[in-house]
Design a protein around this motif. Structure first.
Motif, short mmCIF file in Angstrom:
data_model
loop_
_atom_site.label_atom_id
_atom_site.label_comp_id
_atom_site.label_asym_id
_atom_site.label_seq_id
_atom_site.Cartn_x
_atom_site.Cartn_y
_atom_site.Cartn_z
N GLY A 162 6.33 -1.92 9.16
CA GLY A 162 6.76 -3.07 9.96
C GLY A 162 5.96 -4.33 9.65
N LEU A 163 4.63 -4.18 9.50
CA LEU A 163 3.80 -5.33 9.15
C LEU A 163 4.17 -5.89 7.78
CD1 LEU A 163 0.28 -4.17 10.41
CD2 LEU A 163 1.76 -5.91 11.43
N GLY A 164 4.45 -4.99 6.84
CA GLY A 164 4.87 -5.45 5.53
C GLY A 164 6.18 -6.21 5.58
N LEU A 165 7.10 -5.75 6.43
CA LEU A 165 8.37 -6.45 6.59
C LEU A 165 8.16 -7.84 7.17
CD1 LEU A 165 11.45 -6.32 6.39
CD2 LEU A 165 11.49 -5.29 8.66
N VAL A 166 7.24 -7.95 8.14
CA VAL A 166 6.94 -9.26 8.72
C VAL A 166 6.37 -10.19 7.65
CG1 VAL A 166 5.47 -10.48 10.36
CG2 VAL A 166 6.64 -8.39 11.06
N ASP A 167 5.41 -9.69 6.84
CA ASP A 167 4.84 -10.51 5.77
C ASP A 167 5.92 -10.99 4.80
OD1 ASP A 167 2.34 -10.32 6.77
OD2 ASP A 167 1.50 -9.05 5.21
N LEU A 168 6.84 -10.10 4.46
CA LEU A 168 7.90 -10.47 3.53
C LEU A 168 8.79 -11.55 4.11
CD1 LEU A 168 9.20 -9.88 0.80
CD2 LEU A 168 10.59 -8.12 1.91
N ILE A 169 9.13 -11.43 5.40
CA ILE A 169 9.99 -12.44 6.04
C ILE A 169 9.27 -13.79 6.07
CG2 ILE A 169 11.05 -13.11 8.23
CD1 ILE A 169 11.61 -10.14 8.72
N VAL A 170 7.98 -13.79 6.42
CA VAL A 170 7.22 -15.05 6.48
C VAL A 170 7.16 -15.70 5.10
CG1 VAL A 170 4.96 -16.06 6.92
CG2 VAL A 170 5.88 -14.35 8.49
N SER A 171 6.95 -14.89 4.06
CA SER A 171 6.88 -15.45 2.70
C SER A 171 8.21 -16.07 2.30
CB SER A 171 6.49 -14.36 1.70
OG SER A 171 7.53 -13.41 1.53
#
Length: 240
Positions: A162-171
């Motif tokens: 989930g944290l990785g998905l958030v980082d990807l969306i922010v990028s």
């Protein structure tokens, strides 16, 4: 602009890495829980129908229906009607049974599913009697065990994913903002003004004589020169 681009790249790389680690870790832990770390029969088993003794610790114990199957059973695996009687050691209160159906787990041809959770008041040897309509089931039995000690790990790896998905969306948001930002305004230099050069040429001899003759004519017309004087100067200029 350069700083935003760098942050976007770092977030995208870390996001993809965490998503891969989370997905792979979740899958591996689930497989380990199913094949290696599952302790559904840690305290022993009793055949159905039948009787036996099981050494149980104080606290919660899980009771699962355990059987062998042919093929791969679906989530609609039919449970037989079962009855269970737990006789505690002398001087110990009866365990409290709570119906608590779990998820069907199948490893090769071995299948089990949690049916009850028992609150064991004190550690000791408990006498177990089982009954049930188990015709058609292969080697049916009730297994007494506990939850896997690594049951929290799937949630950990799910959180990492989930944290990785958030980082990807922010990028992606940062990258889109960088693309849609208005470009820098460049002020173009004023166009060069046309250069009007005045070119002078030295007068020719003929031009000089013409100018002198014009001057003489003006002097004659004004009365400053007589006609004779004008004619004499004219011959001199023309070289006659």
């Amino acid at each position: 602009m350069a700083g935003t681009k760098t942050v976007s790249r770092i977030l995208m790389a870390s996001g993809i890495l965490m998503m891969v680690v989370g997905a792979v870790g979740f899958f591996v832990v689930m497989m380990l829980n199913a094949f290696v770390l599952d302790e559904f029969d840690a305290y022993g088993e009793v055949p159905v129908p039948g009787s036996g003794e099981v050494q149980l610790p104080a606290g919660q114990a899980q009771i699962s229906f355990h059987t062998s199957v042919t093929g791969s059973p679906s989530s609609g695996f039919p449970l037989p009607t079962l009855r269970l009687n737990i006789v505690p050691p002398d001087g110990v209160a009866d365990p409290v049974l709570t119906e608590d159906h779990g998820t069907l787990t199948t490893v090769n041809s071995d299948t089990h599913i949690r049916i009850w959770t028992a609150e064991i008041p004190a550690a000791g040897t408990y006498r177990i009697r089982t009954e049930g309509q188990v015709n058609g089931y292969i080697n049916p039995r009730l297994a007494f065990g506990k939850e896997s000690g690594s049951g929290y790990l799937p949630w950990v790896f799910a959180g990492v994913f989930g944290l990785g998905l958030v980082d990807l969306i922010v990028s992606l948001v940062l990258r889109r903002r960088r693309v849609t930002d208005p470009p820098f305004a460049f002020v173009a230099d004023a166009p060069p003004q046309p250069f009007n050069a005045t070119v002078t040429y030295p007068p020719s001899d003929q031009g000089v004589r013409l100018e002198q003759l014009k001057t003489l004519a003006a002097l004659r017309d004004s009365g400053a020169l007589t006609q004779a004087e004008f004619d004499a100067e004219k011959r001199r200029i023309l070289g006659e």
